[in-house]
Design a protein around this motif. Structure first.
Motif, PDB file in Angstrom:
ATOM      1  N   PRO A   1       0.832  -1.210   0.000  1.00 22.92           N
ATOM      2  CA  PRO A   1       0.000   0.000   0.000  1.00 22.92           C
ATOM      3  C   PRO A   1       0.867   1.261   0.000  1.00 22.92           C
ATOM      4  N   ASN A   2       0.208   2.415  -0.188  1.00 25.29           N
ATOM      5  CA  ASN A   2       0.933   3.688  -0.174  1.00 25.29           C
ATOM      6  C   ASN A   2       1.206   4.091   1.276  1.00 25.29           C
ATOM      7  N   GLN A   3       2.351   3.660   1.776  1.00 21.70           N
ATOM      8  CA  GLN A   3       2.662   3.923   3.170  1.00 21.70           C
ATOM      9  C   GLN A   3       4.173   3.970   3.394  1.00 21.70           C
ATOM     10  N   ILE A   4       4.545   4.499   4.563  1.00 22.03           N
ATOM     11  CA  ILE A   4       5.944   4.501   4.997  1.00 22.03           C
ATOM     12  C   ILE A   4       6.001   3.883   6.390  1.00 22.03           C
ATOM     13  N   ARG A   5       6.892   2.940   6.568  1.00 25.40           N
ATOM     14  CA  ARG A   5       7.163   2.385   7.900  1.00 25.40           C
ATOM     15  C   ARG A   5       8.501   2.946   8.375  1.00 25.40           C
TER      16      ARG A   5
ATOM     17  N   ASN B   1      -0.369   3.149  12.924  1.00 25.90           N
ATOM     18  CA  ASN B   1      -0.176   2.219  14.039  1.00 25.90           C
ATOM     19  C   ASN B   1       1.291   2.160  14.444  1.00 25.90           C
ATOM     20  N   ASP B   2       1.502   1.861  15.718  1.00 23.77           N
ATOM     21  CA  ASP B   2       2.822   1.477  16.209  1.00 23.77           C
ATOM     22  C   ASP B   2       2.895  -0.040  16.217  1.00 23.77           C
ATOM     23  N   THR B   3       3.896  -0.604  15.574  1.00 25.91           N
ATOM     24  CA  THR B   3       4.057  -2.055  15.530  1.00 25.91           C
ATOM     25  C   THR B   3       5.421  -2.433  16.101  1.00 25.91           C
ATOM     26  N   ASN B   4       5.644  -3.738  16.236  1.00 29.10           N
ATOM     27  CA  ASN B   4       6.924  -4.206  16.763  1.00 29.10           C
ATOM     28  C   ASN B   4       8.088  -3.849  15.851  1.00 29.10           C
ATOM     29  N   ASP B   5       7.790  -3.668  14.560  1.00 26.48           N
ATOM     30  CA  ASP B   5       8.894  -3.384  13.623  1.00 26.48           C
ATOM     31  C   ASP B   5       8.816  -1.977  13.043  1.00 26.48           C
ATOM     32  N   GLY B   6       8.173  -1.046  13.758  1.00 25.26           N
ATOM     33  CA  GLY B   6       8.206   0.340  13.299  1.00 25.26           C
ATOM     34  C   GLY B   6       6.878   1.060  13.413  1.00 25.26           C
ATOM     35  N   GLU B   7       6.907   2.364  13.093  1.00 26.08           N
ATOM     36  CA  GLU B   7       5.723   3.213  13.128  1.00 26.08           C
ATOM     37  C   GLU B   7       5.221   3.405  11.706  1.00 26.08           C
ATOM     38  N   ILE B   8       3.939   3.135  11.460  1.00 26.32           N
ATOM     39  CA  ILE B   8       3.393   3.117  10.102  1.00 26.32           C
ATOM     40  C   ILE B   8       2.546   4.358   9.859  1.00 26.32           C
ATOM     41  N   TRP B   9       2.790   5.002   8.707  1.00 22.42           N
ATOM     42  CA  TRP B   9       2.030   6.174   8.285  1.00 22.42           C
ATOM     43  C   TRP B   9       1.481   5.953   6.881  1.00 22.42           C
ATOM     44  N   GLN B  10       0.211   6.282   6.704  1.00 24.70           N
ATOM     45  CA  GLN B  10      -0.377   6.301   5.357  1.00 24.70           C
ATOM     46  C   GLN B  10      -0.003   7.631   4.721  1.00 24.70           C
ATOM     47  N   VAL B  11       0.451   7.582   3.459  1.00 24.23           N
ATOM     48  CA  VAL B  11       1.023   8.768   2.833  1.00 24.23           C
ATOM     49  C   VAL B  11       0.412   8.997   1.462  1.00 24.23           C
ATOM     50  N   LYS B  12       0.164  10.279   1.164  1.00 21.25           N
ATOM     51  CA  LYS B  12      -0.233  10.676  -0.176  1.00 21.25           C
ATOM     52  C   LYS B  12       1.019  11.136  -0.918  1.00 21.25           C
TER      53      LYS B  12
END
Length: 279
Positions: A188-192, A223-234
């Motif tokens: 998806p269009n996101q950055i971890r 979300n904050d996950t065990n392997d990083g912070e996830i952001w949905q990005v345009k």
């Protein structure tokens, strides 16, 4: 009498010489295209997906106006160049903007036109690159035709543009090393974001982007996950001064502190990315 004859002969010779000279001299045509026309700083750089205008044309002694046209584009490693001519929807205003229009009124004053991702301004010679283009990384060579009322000339490799899909622009001295950006998929269009402390990866809740978010990249926290912070990005992610804080817990006293650093990056093409930050 003798002097008069010599004077008449001299006048006749002068007249013949003038006529002969006139018959051998070419009358210049109106207008000229200088032999040394070129672009200043022929090699340029661009970020895929972003809007940019590139090219400072040097007309030299050429007669204005000049007209410009892209004749051919080549990528030296053989990549297809169709993405440069792909049409992109562009909103144009067809009526003056007063400043107090409603959204509906603004819509009535605009029109959407389909425009190639890369085109040359026919009057200035600047290459106009539209936001939303999908140009792959590579080195593209542009042959450009320049013309005026006296003729035309094709400038081979007139501009050479190296496109990058992403770039880390800067990072603060407190970081252990340069941040790393990796594309891991088309969706998806996101950055971890993964924060590393002394080269040890941290979970997402141990890094934070809340400080001075107005100066940072634009995105939606997921979300904050065990392997990083996830952001949905345009996309594209435009150049911005982004702050990241590392959450540090003192093992002796249990006190929590935050160490903040800033970095600056751009990502042009949509996709799924990982950004690694080192402290």
């Amino acid at each position: 009498m003798k002097c008069n004859n010599n004077k008449g002969l001299l006048n006749a010779i002068t007249l013949c010489g003038t006529l002969l000279l006139g018959s051998c001299t070419k009358v210049p045509m109106e207008g000229s295209l200088a032999p040394d026309i070129s672009y200043k700083n022929r090699k340029q750089y661009a970020i895929s997906g972003l809007q940019q205008n590139i090219g400072n044309f040097q007309v030299s002694t050429s007669t204005l106006p000049l007209k410009f046209e892209i004749v051919e584009v080549r990528e030296l490693t053989g990549k297809v160049t169709a993405s440069l001519t792909e049409n992109i929807p562009v909103v144009r205003f067809k009526e003056p903007i007063v400043g107090n229009e409603t959204a509906a009124e603004l819509l009535l004053k605009t029109d959407t036109v389909m425009t190639p991702a890369v085109s040359v301004n026919p009057f200035t010679g600047q290459l106009e690159i539209l936001e939303g283009n999908k140009i792959p990384a590579g080195e593209y060579h542009f042959d450009i035709k320049v013309a005026n009322n006296s003729g035309a000339k094709i400038l081979k490799d007139a501009l050479v543009i190296e496109f990058k899909e992403l770039e880390v622009k800067s990072w603060s001295s407190g970081m252990l090393k340069q941040p790393e950006i990796e594309r891991i998929g088309d969706a998806p269009n996101q950055i971890r974001f993964v924060g590393y402390l002394n080269n040890i990866p941290l979970s997402g809740d141990q890094i934070d982007f809340t400080k001075e978010r107005s100066a940072g990249f634009k995105g939606t926290f997921i979300n904050d996950t065990n392997d990083g912070e996830i952001w949905q990005v345009k996309f594209p992610v435009k150049e911005s001064n982004t702050y990241c804080s590392w959450k540090i817990t003192n093992p002796n006293g249990g006190a929590v502190s935050y160490l903040s650093e800033n970095f600056n990056f751009v990502i042009g093409l949509p996709g799924n990315y990982v950004v690694r930050l080192y402290k």
